[in-house]
Design an enzyme around this catalytic site. Structure first.
Site, PDB file in Angstrom:
ATOM      1  N   LYS A   1      25.682  90.470  44.511  1.00 44.42           N
ATOM      2  CA  LYS A   1      25.361  91.855  44.912  1.00 44.42           C
ATOM      3  C   LYS A   1      26.147  92.884  44.110  1.00 44.42           C
ATOM      4  O   LYS A   1      25.766  94.054  44.050  1.00 44.42           O
ATOM      5  CB  LYS A   1      25.654  92.036  46.406  1.00 44.42           C
ATOM      6  CG  LYS A   1      24.865  91.087  47.284  1.00 44.42           C
ATOM      7  CD  LYS A   1      23.876  91.783  48.167  1.00 44.42           C
ATOM      8  CE  LYS A   1      23.027  90.745  48.867  1.00 44.42           C
ATOM      9  NZ  LYS A   1      22.027  91.294  49.756  1.00 44.42           N
TER      10      LYS A   1
ATOM     11  N   SER B   1      26.338  94.966  56.769  1.00 41.74           N
ATOM     12  CA  SER B   1      27.569  94.356  57.260  1.00 41.74           C
ATOM     13  C   SER B   1      27.900  93.130  56.415  1.00 41.74           C
ATOM     14  O   SER B   1      28.829  92.407  56.689  1.00 41.74           O
ATOM     15  CB  SER B   1      27.425  93.952  58.732  1.00 41.74           C
ATOM     16  OG  SER B   1      26.299  93.130  58.886  1.00 41.74           O
TER      17      SER B   1
ATOM     18  N   LYS C   1      32.062  70.707  44.120  1.00 46.96           N
ATOM     19  CA  LYS C   1      33.439  71.181  44.363  1.00 46.96           C
ATOM     20  C   LYS C   1      33.523  72.706  44.355  1.00 46.96           C
ATOM     21  O   LYS C   1      34.501  73.287  43.867  1.00 46.96           O
ATOM     22  CB  LYS C   1      34.429  70.616  43.323  1.00 46.96           C
ATOM     23  CG  LYS C   1      34.311  69.131  43.084  1.00 46.96           C
ATOM     24  CD  LYS C   1      34.736  68.317  44.264  1.00 46.96           C
ATOM     25  CE  LYS C   1      34.658  66.820  43.948  1.00 46.96           C
ATOM     26  NZ  LYS C   1      34.784  66.025  45.168  1.00 46.96           N
TER      27      LYS C   1
ATOM     28  N   GLY D   1      16.528  90.088  51.599  1.00 46.84           N
ATOM     29  CA  GLY D   1      15.882  91.395  51.488  1.00 46.84           C
ATOM     30  C   GLY D   1      14.949  91.480  50.290  1.00 46.84           C
ATOM     31  O   GLY D   1      14.167  92.426  50.180  1.00 46.84           O
TER      32      GLY D   1
ATOM     33  N   SER E   1      24.106  82.279  45.291  1.00 47.74           N
ATOM     34  CA  SER E   1      24.208  83.735  45.474  1.00 47.74           C
ATOM     35  C   SER E   1      25.598  84.203  45.832  1.00 47.74           C
ATOM     36  O   SER E   1      26.002  85.310  45.461  1.00 47.74           O
ATOM     37  CB  SER E   1      23.201  84.187  46.522  1.00 47.74           C
ATOM     38  OG  SER E   1      23.352  83.433  47.708  1.00 47.74           O
TER      39      SER E   1
ATOM     40  N   ASN F   1      27.426  91.184  52.257  1.00 47.13           N
ATOM     41  CA  ASN F   1      28.004  91.243  50.928  1.00 47.13           C
ATOM     42  C   ASN F   1      27.754  92.581  50.231  1.00 47.13           C
ATOM     43  O   ASN F   1      28.566  93.002  49.411  1.00 47.13           O
ATOM     44  CB  ASN F   1      27.437  90.107  50.062  1.00 47.13           C
ATOM     45  CG  ASN F   1      28.053  88.760  50.417  1.00 47.13           C
ATOM     46  OD1 ASN F   1      29.185  88.699  50.888  1.00 47.13           O
ATOM     47  ND2 ASN F   1      27.298  87.691  50.199  1.00 47.13           N
TER      48      ASN F   1
ATOM     49  N   THR G   1      25.511 103.321  52.240  1.00 43.28           N
ATOM     50  CA  THR G   1      24.555 102.257  52.540  1.00 43.28           C
ATOM     51  C   THR G   1      24.790 101.771  53.957  1.00 43.28           C
ATOM     52  O   THR G   1      25.791 102.124  54.580  1.00 43.28           O
ATOM     53  CB  THR G   1      24.669 101.082  51.548  1.00 43.28           C
ATOM     54  OG1 THR G   1      23.496 100.245  51.665  1.00 43.28           O
ATOM     55  CG2 THR G   1      25.906 100.224  51.811  1.00 43.28           C
TER      56      THR G   1
ATOM     57  N   ALA H   1      13.602  82.343  59.645  1.00 49.35           N
ATOM     58  CA  ALA H   1      13.485  83.754  59.235  1.00 49.35           C
ATOM     59  C   ALA H   1      12.574  83.796  58.023  1.00 49.35           C
ATOM     60  O   ALA H   1      12.954  84.209  56.944  1.00 49.35           O
ATOM     61  CB  ALA H   1      14.858  84.333  58.911  1.00 49.35           C
TER      62      ALA H   1
END
Lengths: 312, 312
Positions: free
Chosen positions: B50, B75, B270, B177, B301, B77, B72, B205
Site C-alpha cells: 500500500k 484501519s 521462512k 478493495g 501483499s 495497512n 483517508t 467475502a
C-alpha cells in the site's frame, strides 16, 4: 590458507547453495543506533547456513570415498544439511540421531533421503554409533562444526555479505559448535579491510565465552538448557584456534533477550528465524552503545522452527 | 494510459519504496507443479504494497494541495501507508479510524505521525467524518483503493516482478478493495506479452467474484467474517472497469485453505505474511491442475500480523 583458497571453496559450493539476500530495516537501525545488514541464511536450502559446510565437505572427498557415503551425528540442522547435500551430489548419508529426537526432525532427514541410525542420547553413545557406522560402511565421518572443510564452507556466507557490503565494521554470528564463527572470522580476515567478528552466545550455554577466557576449550553442563538449543554444543580443536586468534569478543545474552530479539525480527523484518539466529542480534542490542554509527552485518543462521509453538 | 505513463509512476514512487525481493522455493514448486515467484511486499516499507499507491497519490498533488494534507478512512495497512508516505514527503495525514480499532493499529499510525480522528465504525460514519475533516482542513481525500493514482501506484509491484521475470504466464494477487489487482492488471497489459492476472478471494467475502459474474459491483454482508480481514472491502467505480476488462478469473478459497497456505509459506519460505497475502497462494494451490508447468508470480501483499496470535 589464503583468499584464493576461500574463493575456490565458494566456487565449489555455489551450485549447491542459494546466494541468500541481505535485508535491512530503518526501524531496526533506529533501535540499534547503527546500520544493520541481515544475511538471511534462513532462506538457504534446507533453511540454514549448514548447507554450505556440508556441501563443501562432501565435494572435497575423493571419488572413491564419495561412493561409500558420509556419516555424522546431529539432531539439528546439520543432519538435514548433510542429507540434502549428499542427495544432491548423489551419495549416501548416514545420520546418527538420538532415539528421543523429535519426529519432525527425523522426518526432515528422511525427506532429504538421509538414513537415520538411532542411538542413546549421550555424546559418547552417539560417537560410538557413528564410529560403528563408519566401520561397517566405510563412510567418511563429517563433524557438524569441528571439520576444516565445514568451517571453510560456513565462511562463504560472510564472503557474500562482505561482497555486497565491503563497508562492514563488524559481523555478528551466533556461537554453537564454532564452525560458523570460525569460518566467518577467516572470511573477514581475507575479504575485508578490518572487519571484526563478534559472537553471540546464550548465557545458559556460554562455553565459548569461558573457553576464550580460559584459553582452552570449556564444556557446558549436561543440564544446560536454552531456547537456542542449537547452541548448546561446544568448540573443537579445529575451530577453537581460529576463534582464539580472529574473533574480537563474545557477548552473552539472557533467555528473555533472545526471545525479545527473535520477536523483533519476526515483527519488523517479516522473516521467520529460529531462536539461535536471534542470539547474534540480541548480543548487538545488549551492547549497542559500543557499536554506535557502525555498519554491522548479522548472519541469520537459520529458520527451522516450529511455527505452531512459539515462545511469544 | 500507456506504458510510458506507468514508467513515470514507477520513477515517481521509487525514492519512497523498497524494490522488494522475489523469492522462490523448490519445495513449493513441487507442491504446486508450477514455478512460483513470490514478490515479497511484506518487506515493503511499513510492511505492505500500500506504500506504493499512497506515495503516488500524494506525489501527484499540486504544491498548494500538498500543504493542506491528505485524509483517508482506513484501519488497515493503508492508514499506515498514507501516514508514512505523507511523513516522508513532509505533509500532514489525517486518518479516520473506527473508535474500536485495535490499539496496535492506532499506535502504528501514530508512529508514522498520522493524525487519528475517531469515528463510529459504520461505513457511513467513517465517510461523513472524512468529509468533515476534508472541509475543515482542506485536505485531499485519498481512497485506499478506488483512486486512479493509488491503483497505478499499486501496479508498480507487478512492473518490478515482470522486469525480473518476463516469462511469467500468470500473476496472482489477493482481492480486497481492488486497487492491487487493478494496478497489477494494467502492469501486465503494458509490461508483458500475455501474462494473465488472477485474483484470490475468501469465499466468505466473495464480492469481487460475484461482481464479475453480475457485471456490476456487489457488496459483502455486513456480517462477513474472514481471517483475511483486509479483504472484506469491496470494489469501486475506478477499479471495477479495469478488473472487468483485464482480470482473467477470481478463485474463491475457504478459511482453512487460507490458514494452510499461510502456514506453508511461513514454514517453507521462512517469511512472515498476513492472512490476506496467503489468499492468492491458496487460490493457486486450490486450482493447481490448471497451472501445471506454468510460471506464476504471486504478490505477497503484506506482513502486518500479530505474531503472538497466530491461527496455527
Amino acid at each position: 590458507m589464503n583468499k584464493e583458497f576461500l574463493i575456490q571453496v565458494h566456487n565449489r559450493v555455489k551450485p549447491y547453495i542459494h546466494k541468500t539476500p541481505v535485508l535491512s530495516s530503518q526501524l531496526i537501525n533506529e533501535i540499534t543506533g547503527c546500520s544493520v545488514f541481515f544475511k538471511c541464511e534462513n532462506f538457504q536450502k534446507m533453511g540454514a547456513f549448514k548447507m554450505r559446510g556440508a556441501a563443501n565437505a562432501i565435494l572435497n572427498l575423493s571419488e572413491v570415498d564419495r561412493k561409500k557415503g558420509v556419516v555424522t551425528h546431529s539432531s539439528g540442522n546439520f543432519a538435514q544439511a548433510l542429507s540434502l547435500a549428499a542427495n544432491k551430489i548423489g551419495i549416501e548419508a548416514y545420520i546418527v540421531m538420538p532415539e528421543n529426537a523429535p519426529q519432525v526432525k527425523k522426518n526432515a532427514v528422511k525427506g532429504y533421503k538421509g538414513h537415520i541410525i538411532e542411538s542413546e542420547s549421550t555424546a559418547t553413545a552417539r560417537e560410538q554409533m557413528a564410529e560403528k557406522v563408519k566401520k561397517e560402511t566405510g563412510a567418511t565421518f563429517i563433524h557438524p562444526s569441528n571439520n576444516d572443510d565445514v568451517i571453510h564452507g560456513q565462511g562463504t556466507a560472510a564472503i557474500e555479505l562482505l561482497d555486497e557490503h565491503p563497508e562492514l565494521d563488524y559481523i555478528f554470528t551466533p556461537v554453537g559448535g564454532g564452525g560458523l564463527i570460525a569460518g566467518t572470522a577467516l572470511a573477514a580476515k581475507y575479504f575485508s579491510n578490518n572487519c571484526k567478528v563478534v559472537g553471540g552466545e546464550p548465557k545458559n550455554a556460554d562455553d565459548a565465552y569461558r573457553s576464550l577466557k580460559a584459553g582452552k576449550i570449556q564444556l557446558n553442563n549436561n543440564g544446560a538448557t536454552t531456547i537456542a538449543d542449537g547452541l548448546r554444543t561446544f568448540l573443537g580443536d579445529r575451530n577453537f584456534p581460529i576463534i582464539k586468534e580472529h574473533v574480537n569478543s563474545i557477548i552473552r545474552v539472557e533467555e528473555h533477550e533472545i526471545i525479545e530479539a527473535m520477536k523483533l525480527i519476526w515483527e519488523r523484518m517479516k522473516i521467520v528465524i529460529e531462536p539461535s539466529s536471534a542470539v547474534a542480534f540480541a548480543a548487538l542490542i545488549k551492547d549497542k552503545e559500543d557499536y554506535k554509527n557502525k555498519s554491522v552485518g548479522i548472519i541469520i543462521s537459520g529458520g527451522n522452527v516450529d511455527v505452531t509453538n512459539l515462545p511469544f
